[in-house]
Design a protein around this motif. Structure first.
Motif, PDB file in Angstrom:
ATOM      1  N   ALA A 222     -15.910  -4.665  -9.521  1.00  0.00           N
ATOM      2  CA  ALA A 222     -15.127  -4.486  -8.300  1.00  0.00           C
ATOM      3  C   ALA A 222     -14.806  -3.017  -8.058  1.00  0.00           C
ATOM      4  O   ALA A 222     -14.654  -2.228  -8.995  1.00  0.00           O
ATOM      5  N   ASN A 223     -14.717  -2.659  -6.798  1.00  0.00           N
ATOM      6  CA  ASN A 223     -14.355  -1.301  -6.404  1.00  0.00           C
ATOM      7  C   ASN A 223     -12.833  -1.177  -6.405  1.00  0.00           C
ATOM      8  O   ASN A 223     -12.158  -1.828  -5.604  1.00  0.00           O
ATOM      9  N   PRO A 224     -12.253  -0.352  -7.294  1.00  0.00           N
ATOM     10  CA  PRO A 224     -10.789  -0.283  -7.385  1.00  0.00           C
ATOM     11  C   PRO A 224     -10.125   0.448  -6.216  1.00  0.00           C
ATOM     12  O   PRO A 224      -8.945   0.263  -5.958  1.00  0.00           O
ATOM     13  N   ARG A 225     -10.843   1.299  -5.510  1.00  0.00           N
ATOM     14  CA  ARG A 225     -10.321   2.025  -4.349  1.00  0.00           C
ATOM     15  C   ARG A 225      -8.984   2.718  -4.661  1.00  0.00           C
ATOM     16  O   ARG A 225      -7.957   2.466  -4.037  1.00  0.00           O
ATOM     17  N   PHE A 226      -9.026   3.605  -5.624  1.00  0.00           N
ATOM     18  CA  PHE A 226      -7.798   4.279  -6.076  1.00  0.00           C
ATOM     19  C   PHE A 226      -7.170   5.128  -4.973  1.00  0.00           C
ATOM     20  O   PHE A 226      -5.954   5.173  -4.832  1.00  0.00           O
ATOM     21  N   PHE A 227      -8.020   5.839  -4.214  1.00  0.00           N
ATOM     22  CA  PHE A 227      -7.456   6.682  -3.147  1.00  0.00           C
ATOM     23  C   PHE A 227      -6.803   5.822  -2.072  1.00  0.00           C
ATOM     24  O   PHE A 227      -5.722   6.150  -1.573  1.00  0.00           O
ATOM     25  N   ARG A 228      -7.461   4.729  -1.711  1.00  0.00           N
ATOM     26  CA  ARG A 228      -6.928   3.860  -0.663  1.00  0.00           C
ATOM     27  C   ARG A 228      -5.579   3.277  -1.049  1.00  0.00           C
ATOM     28  O   ARG A 228      -4.678   3.173  -0.212  1.00  0.00           O
ATOM     29  N   GLU A 229      -5.414   2.908  -2.324  1.00  0.00           N
ATOM     30  CA  GLU A 229      -4.149   2.300  -2.725  1.00  0.00           C
ATOM     31  C   GLU A 229      -3.016   3.331  -2.825  1.00  0.00           C
ATOM     32  O   GLU A 229      -1.849   2.970  -2.812  1.00  0.00           O
ATOM     33  N   GLU A 230      -3.376   4.611  -2.918  1.00  0.00           N
ATOM     34  CA  GLU A 230      -2.354   5.668  -2.973  1.00  0.00           C
ATOM     35  C   GLU A 230      -2.211   6.385  -1.630  1.00  0.00           C
ATOM     36  O   GLU A 230      -1.410   7.308  -1.505  1.00  0.00           O
ATOM     37  N   GLU A 231      -2.963   5.968  -0.627  1.00  0.00           N
ATOM     38  CA  GLU A 231      -3.020   6.693   0.640  1.00  0.00           C
ATOM     39  C   GLU A 231      -1.665   6.722   1.352  1.00  0.00           C
ATOM     40  O   GLU A 231      -1.265   7.738   1.918  1.00  0.00           O
ATOM     41  N   THR A 232      -0.948   5.607   1.309  1.00  0.00           N
ATOM     42  CA  THR A 232       0.358   5.561   1.971  1.00  0.00           C
ATOM     43  C   THR A 232       1.343   6.518   1.313  1.00  0.00           C
ATOM     44  O   THR A 232       2.074   7.251   1.991  1.00  0.00           O
ATOM     45  N   GLU A 233       1.350   6.516  -0.023  1.00  0.00           N
ATOM     46  CA  GLU A 233       2.241   7.416  -0.752  1.00  0.00           C
ATOM     47  C   GLU A 233       1.848   8.870  -0.513  1.00  0.00           C
ATOM     48  O   GLU A 233       2.714   9.742  -0.348  1.00  0.00           O
ATOM     49  N   LEU A 234       0.543   9.144  -0.464  1.00  0.00           N
ATOM     50  CA  LEU A 234       0.082  10.506  -0.217  1.00  0.00           C
ATOM     51  C   LEU A 234       0.495  10.978   1.171  1.00  0.00           C
ATOM     52  O   LEU A 234       0.933  12.126   1.341  1.00  0.00           O
ATOM     53  N   ALA A 235       0.387  10.101   2.153  1.00  0.00           N
ATOM     54  CA  ALA A 235       0.791  10.472   3.513  1.00  0.00           C
ATOM     55  C   ALA A 235       2.285  10.770   3.572  1.00  0.00           C
ATOM     56  O   ALA A 235       2.722  11.689   4.272  1.00  0.00           O
ATOM     57  N   ARG A 236       3.076  10.011   2.808  1.00  0.00           N
ATOM     58  CA  ARG A 236       4.537  10.214   2.816  1.00  0.00           C
ATOM     59  C   ARG A 236       4.903  11.596   2.256  1.00  0.00           C
ATOM     60  O   ARG A 236       5.692  12.328   2.865  1.00  0.00           O
ATOM     61  N   VAL A 237       4.299  11.962   1.113  1.00  0.00           N
ATOM     62  CA  VAL A 237       4.646  13.258   0.508  1.00  0.00           C
ATOM     63  C   VAL A 237       4.048  14.408   1.314  1.00  0.00           C
ATOM     64  O   VAL A 237       4.615  15.510   1.336  1.00  0.00           O
ATOM     65  N   GLN A 238       2.924  14.170   1.970  1.00  0.00           N
ATOM     66  CA  GLN A 238       2.348  15.235   2.802  1.00  0.00           C
ATOM     67  C   GLN A 238       3.197  15.487   4.051  1.00  0.00           C
ATOM     68  O   GLN A 238       3.267  16.620   4.532  1.00  0.00           O
ATOM     69  N   ARG A 239       3.829  14.439   4.569  1.00  0.00           N
ATOM     70  CA  ARG A 239       4.746  14.648   5.698  1.00  0.00           C
ATOM     71  C   ARG A 239       5.930  15.514   5.276  1.00  0.00           C
ATOM     72  O   ARG A 239       6.373  16.392   6.014  1.00  0.00           O
ATOM     73  N   LYS A 240       6.444  15.265   4.077  1.00  0.00           N
ATOM     74  CA  LYS A 240       7.538  16.094   3.567  1.00  0.00           C
ATOM     75  C   LYS A 240       7.104  17.551   3.425  1.00  0.00           C
ATOM     76  O   LYS A 240       7.857  18.478   3.725  1.00  0.00           O
ATOM     77  N   LEU A 241       5.861  17.727   2.956  1.00  0.00           N
ATOM     78  CA  LEU A 241       5.349  19.084   2.780  1.00  0.00           C
ATOM     79  C   LEU A 241       5.220  19.797   4.114  1.00  0.00           C
ATOM     80  O   LEU A 241       5.583  20.974   4.245  1.00  0.00           O
ATOM     81  N   SER A 242       4.724  19.105   5.132  1.00  0.00           N
ATOM     82  CA  SER A 242       4.524  19.738   6.434  1.00  0.00           C
ATOM     83  C   SER A 242       5.851  20.114   7.106  1.00  0.00           C
ATOM     84  O   SER A 242       5.907  21.051   7.903  1.00  0.00           O
ATOM     85  N   LYS A 243       6.922  19.390   6.783  1.00  0.00           N
ATOM     86  CA  LYS A 243       8.222  19.666   7.394  1.00  0.00           C
ATOM     87  C   LYS A 243       8.996  20.769   6.665  1.00  0.00           C
ATOM     88  O   LYS A 243       9.906  21.366   7.229  1.00  0.00           O
ATOM     89  N   ALA A 244       8.640  21.017   5.403  1.00  0.00           N
ATOM     90  CA  ALA A 244       9.375  22.019   4.617  1.00  0.00           C
ATOM     91  C   ALA A 244       8.996  23.428   5.067  1.00  0.00           C
ATOM     92  O   ALA A 244       7.805  23.748   5.194  1.00  0.00           O
ATOM     93  N   PRO A 245       9.979  24.301   5.324  1.00  0.00           N
ATOM     94  CA  PRO A 245       9.690  25.676   5.747  1.00  0.00           C
ATOM     95  C   PRO A 245       8.939  26.450   4.670  1.00  0.00           C
ATOM     96  O   PRO A 245       9.196  26.283   3.478  1.00  0.00           O
ATOM     97  N   LYS A 246       8.011  27.277   5.104  1.00  0.00           N
ATOM     98  CA  LYS A 246       7.215  28.049   4.155  1.00  0.00           C
ATOM     99  C   LYS A 246       8.078  29.035   3.383  1.00  0.00           C
ATOM    100  O   LYS A 246       9.005  29.633   3.933  1.00  0.00           O
TER     101      LYS A 246
END
Length: 374
Positions: free
Chosen positions: A201-225
């Protein structure tokens, strides 16, 4: 033969500061060496060898005394990396490719330094590094053979690792596992389909972490440089990527071990992954499965397991009927192979795996084999 061992190390705060300083000075040496060789060629048409750049280090140390805080062979290794990068560049140019010229390394883009021969020692759960000191190391397995070199690497998440290159005696290759043959068709629906009908079976590791990755990336984009909040958010993103990579690496290791323990001849398609990634609809899924990693790990494990790995031309392995040999056109959505000539009907990946095994056997000179077991 050479073997690699990788261990986690736990430097103190002061040792981490020294190691990061070492990375920065190695980066400076790398950039200075690349600039010197680039200028020598552009201005004088002169090719400079790595040994000539080694002779520049004493002068650079006089101009920049902090270079004395780094083990001398470690600085020479930074210059050797420039030499290897330039050799690879010119080799690809001669081969007719269009490679990019070696780049200067910016801050944060140099993450390892090497002790090529000496300057390090293992003793009672501690790793001694010249100019840095004794560092706690987690030796989760014993090292067999003679240690030849050590590379200290900083991961994106801030973890540090010691990677030893060890020379061991050539081992007698176990007898070939006669009769245990398999063709492996890698895919997206299933990670792998074997010619005996088994599927992994294809475990699709990236797909199962995609929601969490999107959440932390949103935090990163909002944080001032330039703020501590952005640095913390960036570390969170790096940890998610590290978790995905660790899962993928562990899975590939387990599958490759299963294959070499069970089969004597393992046939894979010689896929051009870079070309396949040009299909933007499938690029994310193809990157997630990491087929090349499976082939690489299986190949090196096969050497000591008495197995053989062969790569075959992937052309028409999915189209060709494994029973009668005619080509049956299919789209990506067609998951069943149905032959209009002989009536064979089975999963398209299973059909491809049987064809891959047949081609693999032909490549090693075995031709009197039944193509399809049905």
């Amino acid at each position: 033969m050479l073997k690699a061992y990788k261990f986690r190390i736990y430097p103190t705060k002061s040792q981490r500061t020294k190691m990061e300083r070492t990375l920065d000075l190695c980066r400076w040496t790398y950039n200075q060496t690349l600039a010197y060789r680039k200028d020598a060629w552009e201005k004088e048409g002169k090719s400079v060898s790595k040994y000539e750049t080694h002779n520049l280090l004493p002068t650079w140390k006089e101009e920049k005394p902090e270079l004395n805080d780094v083990f001398s062979q470690t600085l020479q290794n930074a210059q050797e990396r420039v030499d290897l990068a330039l050799k690879a560049f010119f080799r690809r140019v001669k081969a007719g490719e269009n490679p990019g010229y070696p780049r200067f390394r910016g801050r944060g883009w140099y993450d390892s330094f090497t002790y090529p021969q000496k300057g390090f020692k293992l003793n009672a759960g501690k790793l001694y590094l010249s100019k840095i000191g004794n560092i706690k190391i987690k030796l989760h397995r014993s090292i067999e053979g003679k240690i030849k070199r050590l590379t200290v690497r900083r991961a994106a998440t801030g973890k540090w690792f010691a990677c030893f290159s060890v020379e061991i005696e050539d081992q007698l290759k176990p007898p070939w596992k006669d009769g245990s043959l398999v063709g492996v068709d890698v895919g997206l629906e299933s990670f792998a389909t074997l010619s005996n009908g088994e599927t992994i079976a294809n475990p699709r590791f990236f797909r199962e972490e995609e929601t969490e990755l999107a959440r932390v990336q949103r935090k990163l984009s909002k944080a001032p440089k330039g703020t501590p909040e952005r640095k913390k958010a960036l570390r969170m993103v790096e940890r998610v990527h590290e978790r995905i990579a660790n899962k993928r690496y562990d899975f590939a290791h387990k599958v490759s071990r299963y294959l070499v323990n069970r089969f004597g001849l393992i046939a894979f398609e010689d896929l051009s992954i870079q070309n396949m990634l040009k299909n933007h609809c499938l690029a994310k899924s193809i990157s997630d499965v990491a087929w090349n990693m499976l082939v690489t790990l299986t190949s090196y494990k096969a050497v000591s397991a008495g197995s053989m790995v062969v790569l075959v031309d992937p052309r028409n392995t999915s189209k060709m009927c494994s029973r009668c040999g005619i080509l049956v056109e299919k789209t990506l959505s067609d998951r069943v192979h149905s032959c209009p000539q002989c009536g064979l009907s089975l999963d398209r990946d299973w059909n491809a795996a049987i064809n891959i095994l047949r081609l693999g056997l032909q490549s090693v000179g075995i031709k009197t084999v039944e193509a399809c077991p049905f």
